[in-house]
Structures are given as C-alpha cells and as structure tokens.
Scaffold this active site. Structure first.
Site, PDB file in Angstrom:
ATOM      1  N   HIS A 290      44.287  42.809  33.546  1.00  0.00           N
ATOM      2  CA  HIS A 290      43.762  42.955  34.918  1.00  0.00           C
ATOM      3  C   HIS A 290      42.319  43.432  34.811  1.00  0.00           C
ATOM      4  O   HIS A 290      42.022  44.348  34.042  1.00  0.00           O
ATOM      5  CB  HIS A 290      44.632  44.016  35.606  1.00  0.00           C
ATOM      6  CG  HIS A 290      44.221  44.418  36.967  1.00  0.00           C
ATOM      7  ND1 HIS A 290      43.543  45.578  37.239  1.00  0.00           N
ATOM      8  CD2 HIS A 290      44.428  43.824  38.166  1.00  0.00           C
ATOM      9  CE1 HIS A 290      43.346  45.687  38.550  1.00  0.00           C
ATOM     10  NE2 HIS A 290      43.872  44.646  39.124  1.00  0.00           N
TER      11      HIS A 290
ATOM     12  N   HIS B  46      50.571  41.930  45.565  1.00  0.00           N
ATOM     13  CA  HIS B  46      49.728  43.129  45.704  1.00  0.00           C
ATOM     14  C   HIS B  46      50.520  44.363  46.135  1.00  0.00           C
ATOM     15  O   HIS B  46      49.989  45.293  46.732  1.00  0.00           O
ATOM     16  CB  HIS B  46      48.625  42.817  46.728  1.00  0.00           C
ATOM     17  CG  HIS B  46      47.348  43.562  46.508  1.00  0.00           C
ATOM     18  ND1 HIS B  46      47.014  44.687  47.215  1.00  0.00           N
ATOM     19  CD2 HIS B  46      46.328  43.352  45.653  1.00  0.00           C
ATOM     20  CE1 HIS B  46      45.833  45.129  46.822  1.00  0.00           C
ATOM     21  NE2 HIS B  46      45.401  44.349  45.873  1.00  0.00           N
TER      22      HIS B  46
HETATM   23  O1  JBU Z   1      42.679  42.189  40.912  1.00  0.00           O
HETATM   24  C1  JBU Z   1      43.855  42.390  41.284  1.00  0.00           C
HETATM   25  O2  JBU Z   1      44.862  41.848  40.771  1.00  0.00           O
HETATM   26  C2  JBU Z   1      44.106  43.309  42.387  1.00  0.00           C
HETATM   27  O3  JBU Z   1      45.277  43.527  42.738  1.00  0.00           O
HETATM   28  C3  JBU Z   1      42.963  44.006  43.051  1.00  0.00           C
HETATM   29  C4  JBU Z   1      43.270  45.457  43.055  1.00  0.00           C
HETATM   30  O4  JBU Z   1      43.596  45.800  41.759  1.00  0.00           O
HETATM   31  C5  JBU Z   1      42.094  46.245  43.557  1.00  0.00           C
HETATM   32  O5  JBU Z   1      41.126  46.364  42.510  1.00  0.00           O
HETATM   33  C6  JBU Z   1      42.543  47.607  44.005  1.00  0.00           C
HETATM   34  O6  JBU Z   1      41.405  48.306  44.512  1.00  0.00           O
HETATM   35 MG    MG Z   2      46.727  42.519  41.522  1.00  0.00          MG
END
Ligand code: JBU
Ligand code: MG
Length: 383
Positions: free
Chosen positions: A285, A185
């Site tokens: 994503h 992250h």
């Molecule tokens: O789903 C993912 O892989 C994330 O890292 C969550 C992130 O993208 C949040 O949505 C940011 O607010």
């Molecule tokens: Mg992510």
C-alpha cells in the site's frame, strides 16, 4: 558511525519527512506518517530518538528490536509508523555508506521491473471512465477505485446497484483490456460485503480491498469461501504479529502492508516472506510520498511474491503537492507502460530536495484530516 540528529518536517499534501544525520556526514531519509495523525507520529519519532542518538545506524536489526521491545506497550499505527520511517532512514544510511541500493543488501533483484497501478475516481467514485481513458494513454492498464460511498450496516438494493453499475460500466467500456481493484475501504459491513461480492462476481475485479474493517478480520475466510474474487488487506495491519493471524485464518489472497505504517523495510521484508510461505501475493500500500514509495520498491524488487505496487501520482489526496515534487532524481521514478525499474542510486534511491521540503513545511498551512462522513440519519459513517 553514530547517529547525531533526527529532524522531521510535515509537508503538503499530508506527508512527513524524517532526516537522520550521522557524525560521518551521511544522512538517511524516511517517511513516518499516519495520514491524519502526522503530529502524533512526529511526537513518537522524537520520543524514540532517545534510543537512537549516539548509536551506530548500521545496526538496523538491533535498533529495530530496541525501538519495538524497549517500550512495554508496542505495536499499533502510531508507534509502528514512527519505527517504519526511522527504519527506512537507517537502511538509506547503510546503503549510502556501502554505496549500494538497499535491494542489494537484501540479496539482489528478483525481477527487472515492477508493475504499478493508479487510483481513479476519488472518495466518491463518480466518473471513473474518463480517468481510466486518460491513464491508459499514459500506459497504465491496472487501476483501483473506491467501491462505494457511505454504506449502512444494512443498505438498499439501490445502493448496491449503484456500486455494481459503476463496475459494469468499466467492464462494458474496456472489456478485459484493463484490470482494476475495488477498495471497499472498510466502508462495507460484513453483511453487505456478502451481498456486494456476490453481485460483483460477474465483472471479475482483480481484487476487492479491505472487504470489511480490519477489526472484522474474522470475516475474511468466510467471505473468501463465498467468492472467487481475490480479497486484499493490509494497510491497517502494523507488524508480523497482525499479519500472522490473517495468514493462519486464511481468506486473504493479497496482502498490502504499508512501508510507512508496518515497521518499515525490515518488518515488511519479513511479512513478505511469511506471505510467500502461504502462497499470498504482496502488493504494498502506498498512497503517500516518494520516500515511502522508494521503500516499497526496495522490498518489491527482492520479493518473489510481489505482484503490484500502489503509487500516488494523481491520487485524489495529493492536493498542494504531487508525488515527485520534493524529489531531485525524478527520472529514476519514471513509469513506462505501468512498470517502474529498480531505483539505481545507493540507499533508498531517492534524492530528497531538502530546501523544498523545508520551504513547504514552513508554509504548511494546516494538517490534513480525512473527512468525517455521516449517514442520512446523522450517525457517523465509515469514510
Ligand atoms: O490507498 C488506499 O488503498 C487507501 O485506502 C487510501 C487510504 O489509505 C488513505 O491514505 C487514508 O488516509
Ligand atoms: Mg485502501
């Protein structure tokens, strides 16, 4: 056919829906949003509408180039998310006008079903074992969790042991009956990514996501050279021009463009093809809403290198609203044994419950913001 109106609604949990109307009564839906900056993207959508009103919505390629190139300053999360949502709505209109799903316009299906995965744990990945057990009963066998909490540029063996211990527990509990990705992250510095990747190697995660911040992309090939764990990135890359540098440098095995951040279906379809040329897998994503997911699926079903699809059912962000709350054709989004079928309806394949969107938007209390974390010494930490 001419575009007559663009309307946006910000709704819980943290999404935004765009409706594009035409003079022939066909409407298209999109989901332009940057999580935490919805109002900024909303302003960008309405700024771009000047290029769209009166234009034929079916001329998607020319409208996309106009929106991208007409401004001297271009790219980045806000503009590319605005273009993404508009692009989704244009494809929705074109599919509905021709009576076919978007994947038919992109050449037809390359697979019968698409593998999805579910998030477990939350921002602070504590007891994920119970989450995995529950979701396995629902038929999922692939998961994703955050790898760490706050982590310093240089941090302790105890913090590393805490992160690795959680992964060891998962493998001990489920063996190789499940797969899981670990999302760093962007919380992990390049020095600590080297330490963590080496320590995680024995547990064979399916991938490690955002091993470093996107602005540290030059570390991807260096980290890949030290580990067999596939590295994934892409949610914070916004166009072919961002991805081309990552493809050229190597190191990323799985790209994760976000269909609501990286220019929409038009751009992500092109990014997927670039990835295939580099033997890189596609795993869009999508921690967002149903229109974003529908857009992802349209690209998944025409991309040979699509391997996994994120979906937000039960994700820790979905407070006050769940993935399908604003959808009428919920059965079309049914997930069986972790797989989802092509959405059968024309366009994006999602029937938005407009009344529910309008009501939720009117009652929308406050804007979603990601938490701001701080280290023990008081300095800002990556969330
Ligand atoms: O789903 C993912 O892989 C994330 O890292 C969550 C992130 O993208 C949040 O949505 C940011 O607010
Ligand atoms: Mg992510």
């Amino acid at each position: 056919m001419k575009i007559t109106k663009l309307t946006t609604w910000r709704v819980p949990p943290r999404w935004m829906f765009l409706k594009i109307e035409t003079d022939e009564g066909i409407v298209g839906w999109g989901e332009p949003v940057i999580e935490g900056r919805a109002r900024t993207v909303e302003a960008a959508v309405h700024e771009l509408s000047g290029y769209l009103i009166g234009q034929d919505p079916r001329n998607i390629n020319d409208l996309w180039q106009m929106m991208y190139r007409a401004g001297f300053y271009r790219g980045g999360p806000i503009l590319m998310s605005a273009i993404a949502g508009i692009d989704q709505a244009l494809w929705d209109i074109k599919g509905k006008a021709l009576g076919v799903p978007v994947y038919e316009l992109l050449g037809g299906l390359v697979r019968e079903k698409m593998k999805t995965y579910s998030w477990v744990g939350g921002d602070r990945p504590a007891d994920v074992i119970a989450d995995i057990r529950r979701l396995r009963e629902a038929g999922f066998d692939t998961f994703k969790l955050n790898g760490t909490e706050e982590l310093g540029l240089l941090d302790s063996a105890a913090k590393v042991d805490d992160a690795v211990g959680r992964i060891a527990e998962i493998r001990a509990a489920f063996g190789n009956e499940i797969e899981f990705g670990i999302d760093f992250h962007g919380r992990v510095s390049a020095p600590m990514a080297r330490v963590l990747l080496r320590a995680l190697e024995p547990y064979r995660p399916l991938f490690v996501e955002e091993p470093v911040l996107p602005e540290q992309a030059e570390h991807y090939p260096l980290l890949a050279a030290q580990t067999a764990i596939p590295l994934a990135a892409g949610e914070r890359m916004y166009s072919r021009y961002d991805f081309k540098r990552v493809f050229a440098a190597g190191g990323i095995a799985i790209i994760q463009p976000d269909l609501s951040h990286a220019g929409g279906i038009s751009e992500c379809f092109r990014i997927a093809a670039m990835a295939e040329a580099h033997d890189v897998a596609l795993a869009p994503h999508c921690p967002l809403g149903p229109v974003a997911l529908a857009a992802c699926l349209q690209v998944d079903f025409v991309s040979h290198n699509a391997v996994l699809q994120e979906q937000s059912m039960g994700i820790h962000y979905n407070k006050d609203a769940e993935l399908l709350d604003y959808v009428k054709n919920r059965d079309d989004f049914r997930i069986e044994d972790g797989f989802i079928r092509p959405l059968p309806k024309p366009g994006l394949g999602v029937e938005v419950d407009e009344e529910r969107v309008i009501a939720a938007s009117a009652a929308h209390a406050q804007d979603w913001r990601n938490p701001v974390w701080r280290h023990a010494d008081g300095s800002v930490a990556e969330w």
